[in-house]
Design a protein around this motif. Structure first.
Motif, PDB file in Angstrom:
ATOM      1  N   VAL A 129      -2.104   4.101   2.091  1.00 39.08           N
ATOM      2  CA  VAL A 129      -2.666   4.235   0.741  1.00 39.08           C
ATOM      3  C   VAL A 129      -1.751   3.516  -0.239  1.00 39.08           C
ATOM      4  CG1 VAL A 129      -3.301   5.879  -1.095  1.00 39.08           C
ATOM      5  CG2 VAL A 129      -3.680   6.494   1.308  1.00 39.08           C
TER       6      VAL A 129
ATOM      7  N   ALA B  95      -5.500  -5.923  -1.415  1.00 34.23           N
ATOM      8  CA  ALA B  95      -6.393  -5.274  -0.446  1.00 34.23           C
ATOM      9  C   ALA B  95      -6.517  -6.125   0.815  1.00 34.23           C
ATOM     10  CB  ALA B  95      -7.764  -5.041  -1.077  1.00 34.23           C
TER      11      ALA B  95
ATOM     12  N   LYS C 223      -4.153  -3.030   5.311  1.00 34.91           N
ATOM     13  CA  LYS C 223      -5.286  -2.219   5.766  1.00 34.91           C
ATOM     14  C   LYS C 223      -5.415  -0.967   4.909  1.00 34.91           C
ATOM     15  CE  LYS C 223      -5.040  -3.608  10.647  1.00 34.91           C
ATOM     16  NZ  LYS C 223      -3.767  -4.329  10.719  1.00 34.91           N
ATOM     17  N   ALA C 224      -4.622  -0.898   3.854  1.00 35.10           N
ATOM     18  CA  ALA C 224      -4.553   0.314   3.036  1.00 35.10           C
ATOM     19  C   ALA C 224      -5.834   0.560   2.255  1.00 35.10           C
ATOM     20  CB  ALA C 224      -3.387   0.189   2.049  1.00 35.10           C
ATOM     21  N   THR C 225      -6.039   1.816   1.916  1.00 36.83           N
ATOM     22  CA  THR C 225      -7.011   2.149   0.881  1.00 36.83           C
ATOM     23  C   THR C 225      -6.312   1.974  -0.455  1.00 36.83           C
ATOM     24  OG1 THR C 225      -8.102   3.765   2.288  1.00 36.83           O
ATOM     25  CG2 THR C 225      -8.451   3.976  -0.089  1.00 36.83           C
TER      26      THR C 225
ATOM     27  N   VAL D  16      -6.043   2.835  -4.120  1.00 34.27           N
ATOM     28  CA  VAL D  16      -6.478   3.815  -5.123  1.00 34.27           C
ATOM     29  C   VAL D  16      -6.160   3.222  -6.489  1.00 34.27           C
ATOM     30  CG1 VAL D  16      -6.152   6.146  -6.036  1.00 34.27           C
ATOM     31  CG2 VAL D  16      -6.034   5.740  -3.558  1.00 34.27           C
TER      32      VAL D  16
ATOM     33  N   ARG E 164     -15.425  -1.888  -9.184  1.00 30.30           N
ATOM     34  CA  ARG E 164     -16.202  -1.514  -7.984  1.00 30.30           C
ATOM     35  C   ARG E 164     -17.120  -2.668  -7.571  1.00 30.30           C
ATOM     36  NH1 ARG E 164     -17.604   3.390 -10.028  1.00 30.30           N
ATOM     37  NH2 ARG E 164     -15.735   4.457  -9.331  1.00 30.30           N
TER      38      ARG E 164
ATOM     39  N   ASP F 299     -15.325  -0.671   0.959  1.00 27.68           N
ATOM     40  CA  ASP F 299     -14.839   0.511   1.686  1.00 27.68           C
ATOM     41  C   ASP F 299     -13.320   0.630   1.642  1.00 27.68           C
ATOM     42  OD1 ASP F 299     -14.449  -1.769   3.169  1.00 27.68           O
ATOM     43  OD2 ASP F 299     -14.723  -0.765   5.104  1.00 27.68           O
ATOM     44  N   ARG F 300     -12.663  -0.309   1.001  1.00 27.00           N
ATOM     45  CA  ARG F 300     -11.193  -0.308   0.964  1.00 27.00           C
ATOM     46  C   ARG F 300     -10.641   0.159  -0.372  1.00 27.00           C
ATOM     47  NH1 ARG F 300      -8.858  -4.174   3.598  1.00 27.00           N
ATOM     48  NH2 ARG F 300      -7.011  -3.220   2.673  1.00 27.00           N
ATOM     49  N   VAL F 301     -11.532   0.406  -1.316  1.00 22.77           N
ATOM     50  CA  VAL F 301     -11.062   0.778  -2.644  1.00 22.77           C
ATOM     51  C   VAL F 301     -11.566   2.173  -2.991  1.00 22.77           C
ATOM     52  CG1 VAL F 301     -13.010  -0.231  -3.922  1.00 22.77           C
ATOM     53  CG2 VAL F 301     -10.760  -0.103  -5.002  1.00 22.77           C
ATOM     54  N   CYS F 302     -10.725   2.920  -3.677  1.00 24.62           N
ATOM     55  CA  CYS F 302     -11.084   4.253  -4.160  1.00 24.62           C
ATOM     56  C   CYS F 302     -10.763   4.267  -5.653  1.00 24.62           C
ATOM     57  CB  CYS F 302     -10.248   5.293  -3.398  1.00 24.62           C
ATOM     58  SG  CYS F 302     -10.317   6.935  -4.104  1.00 24.62           S
TER      59      CYS F 302
ATOM     60  N   PHE G  93      -6.775  12.213   1.874  1.00 26.26           N
ATOM     61  CA  PHE G  93      -6.441  11.095   2.763  1.00 26.26           C
ATOM     62  C   PHE G  93      -5.881  11.657   4.054  1.00 26.26           C
ATOM     63  CE2 PHE G  93      -6.278   9.570  -1.538  1.00 26.26           C
ATOM     64  CZ  PHE G  93      -7.005   8.384  -1.456  1.00 26.26           C
TER      65      PHE G  93
END
Ligand SMILES: [Zn+2]
Length: 278
Positions: A172, A199, A203-205, A207, A225, A235-238, A248
């Motif tokens: 993350v 990104a 491979k991180a999400t 945030v 977004r 799918d990699r962003v929050c 997580f």
């Protein structure tokens, strides 16, 4: 690990039994001056804290500060720490000045096993503006039972940031995404292009916070977004809303990072001038 977004960079990080209040800007809306020097100037923060803030604050066990600027540690945040007798974890650059404010200051890097902490130098802008903003730190935090998380602090994209991502392969990354700009000079936070680069690099999400709360942060959650969707990185962003709490999962195996680069940053006078706004 849970992250509850409150407002701007302020969030609660639940991590291995700690509930850190990160970068608390707890003041009411419109009680700080505009940060933009030209264009559409508004008083800050532009929005109130979410309605579930008191509930979130009731459970925090300590504070975690990336740098002493008013949108990351304001006088209401200082009062909160003192009234609740909460320790404030930070870095060597900010520790001395924060101790002078009567706080119980501790160094995050001295947290000790089973935590592993690396302090990563961030750059809060380029050239003269970056110098005026002063040194800023990010933290890579690891624990055997938790995903590795990299809080970049306020930064533009630098070799040091990419190096930390490469070596730690965090699960993350919490990154300020407002693309802040004073209306004079260059951006003082990651641009959307730089967030996309980060990104793709890992491979991180990702945030994304530091959004829709200050007058000098033009990027919107919706715009961000849409861009990540267009890049095939949806799918990699929050991008949590204020008040939203996100979980997580821990990945069972994680790489051992190689040695960090030496960091010799010292807080300069200019940083304390900008911090006086708090
Ligand atoms: Zn900031």
């Amino acid at each position: 690990m849970h992250i509850q977004q409150l407002r701007n960079a302020t969030m609660v990080l639940e991590y291995a039994g700690n509930r850190w209040l990160v970068d608390p800007m707890l003041c009411r809306a419109r009680t700080l001056p505009p940060f933009r020097l030209s264009g559409r100037r508004r008083r800050n923060p532009t929005v109130e804290l979410p309605s579930n803030t008191d509930e979130a604050l009731a459970k925090v066990t300590s504070l975690l500060v990336t740098h002493e600027h008013p949108d990351h540690f304001d006088s209401a945040g200082v009062r909160f720490a003192i009234e609740r007798s909460l320790p404030v974890y930070t870095n060597r650059v900010d520790a001395a000045h924060l101790r002078g404010r009567g706080l119980d200051v501790r160094l995050l890097e001295e947290l000790g096993a089973p935590f592993t902490v690396e302090v990563v130098r961030s750059e809060h802008g380029r050239g003269a503006i970056g110098w005026i903003m002063g040194p800023v730190c990010g933290y890579v935090l690891s624990h055997p039972d938790e995903p590795t998380v990299y809080l970049t602090g306020d930064s533009i994209l630098t070799d040091a940031v990419l190096d930390a991502i490469d070596r730690h392969e965090p699960a993350v990354i919490v990154a300020p995404a407002g693309a802040a700009n004073f209306g004079v000079g260059g951006d003082i936070l990651f641009s959307v292009d730089e967030l996309v680069t980060m990104a793709r690099r890992s491979k991180a999400t990702l945030v994304c916070n530091h959004l829709e709360a200050l007058d000098h942060c033009p990027t919107t959650r919706e715009g961000l977004r849409e861009r990540f969707e267009r890049e095939g990185l949806g799918d990699r962003v929050c991008i949590p809303e204020d008040g939203e709490r996100v979980a997580f999962e821990h990945a069972k195996s994680r790489p051992s990072p190689s040695a960090p680069r030496p960091d010799t940053a010292r807080a300069g006078m200019q940083k304390w001038i900008t911090s006086l706004l708090a």
